[in-house]
Motif scaffolding. Sequence first.
Motif, PDB file in Angstrom:
ATOM      1  N   GLN A 198       0.858  -1.108  -0.145  1.00  0.00           N
ATOM      2  CA  GLN A 198      -0.041   0.026   0.051  1.00  0.00           C
ATOM      3  C   GLN A 198       0.809   1.193   0.048  1.00  0.00           C
ATOM      4  OE1 GLN A 198      -2.845   0.204   3.214  1.00  0.00           O
ATOM      5  NE2 GLN A 198      -3.759   2.053   2.385  1.00  0.00           N
ATOM      6  N   SER A 199       1.840   1.315   0.818  1.00  0.00           N
ATOM      7  CA  SER A 199       2.604   2.393   0.859  1.00  0.00           C
ATOM      8  C   SER A 199       3.410   2.552  -0.390  1.00  0.00           C
ATOM      9  CB  SER A 199       3.715   2.230   1.926  1.00  0.00           C
ATOM     10  OG  SER A 199       3.071   2.199   3.415  1.00  0.00           O
ATOM     11  N   ALA A 200       3.904   1.460  -1.184  1.00  0.00           N
ATOM     12  CA  ALA A 200       4.755   1.359  -2.379  1.00  0.00           C
ATOM     13  C   ALA A 200       3.690   2.143  -3.706  1.00  0.00           C
ATOM     14  CB  ALA A 200       5.274   0.268  -2.683  1.00  0.00           C
ATOM     15  N   THR A 201       2.559   1.730  -3.256  1.00  0.00           N
ATOM     16  CA  THR A 201       1.554   2.187  -4.597  1.00  0.00           C
ATOM     17  C   THR A 201       1.452   3.602  -4.352  1.00  0.00           C
ATOM     18  OG1 THR A 201       0.615  -0.102  -4.361  1.00  0.00           O
ATOM     19  CG2 THR A 201      -0.784   1.767  -4.974  1.00  0.00           C
ATOM     20  N   GLN A 202       1.192   4.203  -3.013  1.00  0.00           N
ATOM     21  CA  GLN A 202       0.939   5.567  -3.027  1.00  0.00           C
ATOM     22  C   GLN A 202       2.218   6.275  -3.385  1.00  0.00           C
ATOM     23  OE1 GLN A 202       0.201   5.676   1.327  1.00  0.00           O
ATOM     24  NE2 GLN A 202      -2.190   5.083   1.042  1.00  0.00           N
ATOM     25  N   HIS A 203       3.501   5.798  -2.981  1.00  0.00           N
ATOM     26  CA  HIS A 203       4.416   6.657  -3.491  1.00  0.00           C
ATOM     27  C   HIS A 203       4.517   6.483  -5.226  1.00  0.00           C
ATOM     28  CE1 HIS A 203       6.240   7.941  -0.011  1.00  0.00           C
ATOM     29  NE2 HIS A 203       6.031   6.627   0.690  1.00  0.00           N
ATOM     30  N   LEU A 204       4.546   5.415  -5.677  1.00  0.00           N
ATOM     31  CA  LEU A 204       4.565   5.149  -7.140  1.00  0.00           C
ATOM     32  C   LEU A 204       3.344   6.220  -8.013  1.00  0.00           C
ATOM     33  CD1 LEU A 204       5.230   1.436  -7.300  1.00  0.00           C
ATOM     34  CD2 LEU A 204       6.807   3.227  -8.099  1.00  0.00           C
ATOM     35  N   ASP A 205       2.197   5.869  -7.166  1.00  0.00           N
ATOM     36  CA  ASP A 205       1.275   6.952  -7.747  1.00  0.00           C
ATOM     37  C   ASP A 205       1.820   8.382  -8.056  1.00  0.00           C
ATOM     38  OD1 ASP A 205      -0.567   4.836  -8.203  1.00  0.00           O
ATOM     39  OD2 ASP A 205      -1.754   5.243  -6.291  1.00  0.00           O
ATOM     40  N   ILE A 206       2.385   8.897  -7.093  1.00  0.00           N
ATOM     41  CA  ILE A 206       2.982  10.310  -7.085  1.00  0.00           C
ATOM     42  C   ILE A 206       3.927  10.548  -8.181  1.00  0.00           C
ATOM     43  CG2 ILE A 206       4.230  11.875  -5.874  1.00  0.00           C
ATOM     44  CD1 ILE A 206       2.584  10.967  -3.308  1.00  0.00           C
ATOM     45  N   LEU A 207       4.818   9.504  -8.322  1.00  0.00           N
ATOM     46  CA  LEU A 207       5.935   9.424  -9.336  1.00  0.00           C
ATOM     47  C   LEU A 207       5.309   9.528 -10.625  1.00  0.00           C
ATOM     48  CD1 LEU A 207       8.310   7.163  -7.453  1.00  0.00           C
ATOM     49  CD2 LEU A 207       8.812   9.634  -7.862  1.00  0.00           C
ATOM     50  N   VAL A 208       4.325   8.459 -10.913  1.00  0.00           N
ATOM     51  CA  VAL A 208       3.604   8.435 -12.165  1.00  0.00           C
ATOM     52  C   VAL A 208       2.985   9.667 -12.553  1.00  0.00           C
ATOM     53  CG1 VAL A 208       1.816   7.027 -13.332  1.00  0.00           C
ATOM     54  CG2 VAL A 208       3.408   5.795 -11.825  1.00  0.00           C
ATOM     55  N   ARG A 209       2.014  10.439 -11.590  1.00  0.00           N
ATOM     56  CA  ARG A 209       1.614  11.615 -11.862  1.00  0.00           C
ATOM     57  C   ARG A 209       2.694  12.684 -12.244  1.00  0.00           C
ATOM     58  NH1 ARG A 209      -1.720  10.157  -7.560  1.00  0.00           N
ATOM     59  NH2 ARG A 209      -0.653  11.573  -6.047  1.00  0.00           N
ATOM     60  N   ALA A 210       4.011  12.518 -11.733  1.00  0.00           N
ATOM     61  CA  ALA A 210       4.742  13.625 -12.215  1.00  0.00           C
ATOM     62  C   ALA A 210       5.608  12.999 -13.415  1.00  0.00           C
ATOM     63  CB  ALA A 210       5.778  13.677 -10.761  1.00  0.00           C
ATOM     64  N   ASN A 211       5.347  11.864 -14.058  1.00  0.00           N
ATOM     65  CA  ASN A 211       5.818  11.423 -15.206  1.00  0.00           C
ATOM     66  C   ASN A 211       7.077  10.920 -14.938  1.00  0.00           C
ATOM     67  OD1 ASN A 211       5.127  10.863 -17.753  1.00  0.00           O
ATOM     68  ND2 ASN A 211       5.876  12.631 -18.759  1.00  0.00           N
ATOM     69  N   LEU A 212       7.698  10.853 -13.882  1.00  0.00           N
ATOM     70  CA  LEU A 212       8.921  10.393 -13.441  1.00  0.00           C
ATOM     71  C   LEU A 212       9.113   8.649 -13.619  1.00  0.00           C
ATOM     72  CD1 LEU A 212       9.600  12.316 -10.474  1.00  0.00           C
ATOM     73  CD2 LEU A 212      11.067  12.480 -12.331  1.00  0.00           C
ATOM     74  N   VAL A 213       7.854   8.064 -13.596  1.00  0.00           N
ATOM     75  CA  VAL A 213       7.850   6.578 -13.575  1.00  0.00           C
ATOM     76  C   VAL A 213       6.754   6.449 -14.666  1.00  0.00           C
ATOM     77  CG1 VAL A 213       7.199   4.428 -12.383  1.00  0.00           C
ATOM     78  CG2 VAL A 213       8.825   5.974 -11.475  1.00  0.00           C
ATOM     79  N   THR A 214       6.848   5.406 -15.421  1.00  0.00           N
ATOM     80  CA  THR A 214       5.905   5.040 -16.585  1.00  0.00           C
ATOM     81  C   THR A 214       5.654   3.454 -16.316  1.00  0.00           C
ATOM     82  OG1 THR A 214       6.789   6.267 -18.138  1.00  0.00           O
ATOM     83  CG2 THR A 214       5.444   4.465 -18.848  1.00  0.00           C
ATOM     84  N   VAL A 215       4.094   3.231 -16.122  1.00  0.00           N
ATOM     85  CA  VAL A 215       3.728   1.984 -16.029  1.00  0.00           C
ATOM     86  C   VAL A 215       3.521   1.251 -17.616  1.00  0.00           C
ATOM     87  CG1 VAL A 215       1.937   0.334 -15.076  1.00  0.00           C
ATOM     88  CG2 VAL A 215       2.874   2.494 -13.710  1.00  0.00           C
ATOM     89  N   VAL A 216       3.911  -0.053 -17.858  1.00  0.00           N
ATOM     90  CA  VAL A 216       3.846  -0.810 -18.885  1.00  0.00           C
ATOM     91  C   VAL A 216       3.068  -2.102 -18.493  1.00  0.00           C
ATOM     92  CG1 VAL A 216       4.622  -1.867 -20.882  1.00  0.00           C
ATOM     93  CG2 VAL A 216       5.696   0.317 -20.096  1.00  0.00           C
ATOM     94  N   ARG A 217       1.875  -2.253 -18.837  1.00  0.00           N
ATOM     95  CA  ARG A 217       1.148  -3.350 -18.406  1.00  0.00           C
ATOM     96  C   ARG A 217       1.525  -4.551 -19.757  1.00  0.00           C
ATOM     97  NH1 ARG A 217      -1.986   0.716 -17.762  1.00  0.00           N
ATOM     98  NH2 ARG A 217      -3.117   0.989 -15.812  1.00  0.00           N
ATOM     99  N   ARG A 218       1.633  -5.900 -19.032  1.00  0.00           N
ATOM    100  CA  ARG A 218       1.973  -7.028 -19.723  1.00  0.00           C
ATOM    101  C   ARG A 218       1.148  -8.219 -19.094  1.00  0.00           C
ATOM    102  NH1 ARG A 218       8.501  -6.427 -20.133  1.00  0.00           N
ATOM    103  NH2 ARG A 218       8.530  -4.679 -21.201  1.00  0.00           N
ATOM    104  N   GLY A 219      -0.089  -8.345 -19.829  1.00  0.00           N
ATOM    105  CA  GLY A 219      -0.936  -9.375 -19.103  1.00  0.00           C
ATOM    106  C   GLY A 219      -1.441  -8.734 -17.864  1.00  0.00           C
ATOM    107  N   ARG A 220      -1.355  -9.661 -16.827  1.00  0.00           N
ATOM    108  CA  ARG A 220      -1.781  -9.102 -15.459  1.00  0.00           C
ATOM    109  C   ARG A 220      -0.773  -8.280 -14.960  1.00  0.00           C
ATOM    110  NH1 ARG A 220      -4.811 -14.337 -12.908  1.00  0.00           N
ATOM    111  NH2 ARG A 220      -6.706 -14.318 -14.560  1.00  0.00           N
ATOM    112  N   GLU A 221       0.550  -8.479 -15.318  1.00  0.00           N
ATOM    113  CA  GLU A 221       1.603  -7.638 -14.443  1.00  0.00           C
ATOM    114  C   GLU A 221       1.732  -6.180 -14.959  1.00  0.00           C
ATOM    115  OE1 GLU A 221       3.370  -8.705 -12.338  1.00  0.00           O
ATOM    116  OE2 GLU A 221       3.712 -10.874 -12.429  1.00  0.00           O
ATOM    117  N   ARG A 222       2.159  -5.262 -14.199  1.00  0.00           N
ATOM    118  CA  ARG A 222       2.386  -4.189 -14.391  1.00  0.00           C
ATOM    119  C   ARG A 222       3.948  -3.698 -14.047  1.00  0.00           C
ATOM    120  NH1 ARG A 222      -1.697   0.023 -13.411  1.00  0.00           N
ATOM    121  NH2 ARG A 222      -0.101   1.054 -12.041  1.00  0.00           N
TER     122      ARG A 222
END
Length: 260
Positions: A40-64
């Motif tokens: 939960q903590s990691a997800t919250q921090h990653l969401d902020i990084l994604v919104r800042a465009n510092l991290v990109t999420v690529v989906r492959r099947g069920r994995e992110r």
Amino acid sequence: MDSVFKALADPTRRLLLDRLREHNGQTLRELCERLDMARQSATQHLDILVRANLVTVVRRGRERFHYLNPVPIQEIDERWISGFDKPRLQMISAIKNQAEEYAMTTETVPNYVYVTYIRANAEHVWKALTDADLTARYWGHSNVSDWQPGSAWEHQRVDGSGIADVVGQVVEAEPPTRLVMTFEDPANPESSAEPSVVTFVVEPHQDIVRLTVTHEKLANAQAFADISDGWPAVLANLKSLLETGEVLPQAPWEMSRVDA
């Protein structure tokens, strides 16, 4: 820019970026294991990084899979760092780049991920990626294929010679949102190296799309350096063409790192 500085202000988020820099393309589970952090903590921090465009999420099947996006850091460098003491910083950067290139010769070459946002619809972006005449305008080569899975494709010169500087095979084609193809050098047909793989993911959102380009299975550090220069230039030209009807006044890939 405010969201980028806010994201970087937190030491936990900087640690997440460090972990991705060490090993790009990790799942949430892998990041949590390396940091001994609750999901939960990691997800919250990653969401902020994604919104800042510092991290990109690529989906492959069920994995992110999570990848670093260098664009915001580059913009900070151009706006807040380079102008203060550019010659000395360039020298430091050159030393750093040499050290990183040496490190990459002894380690697994990372995947390359680039994200850009384009004012266009998904169908227009798909056509720009697959239409021979359009690719000739913004890429300087015509991408020629019937774009069916299993078909060959060629990156042909536009001088009438018919010479292809890159060839490959269409692995997946799901118009207008996903295209996967291999990249090979036809000048070296006996090479034992496995071809690299490029994936285009087109995600529409109202009047814009997010285009994510992932280049995997790169042969060596030089290949990584070459495509790190090449993809931003090509995609900038594509974005200009779709948004304005014209490519950039000069071919962006002709600029050296020093010029940039």
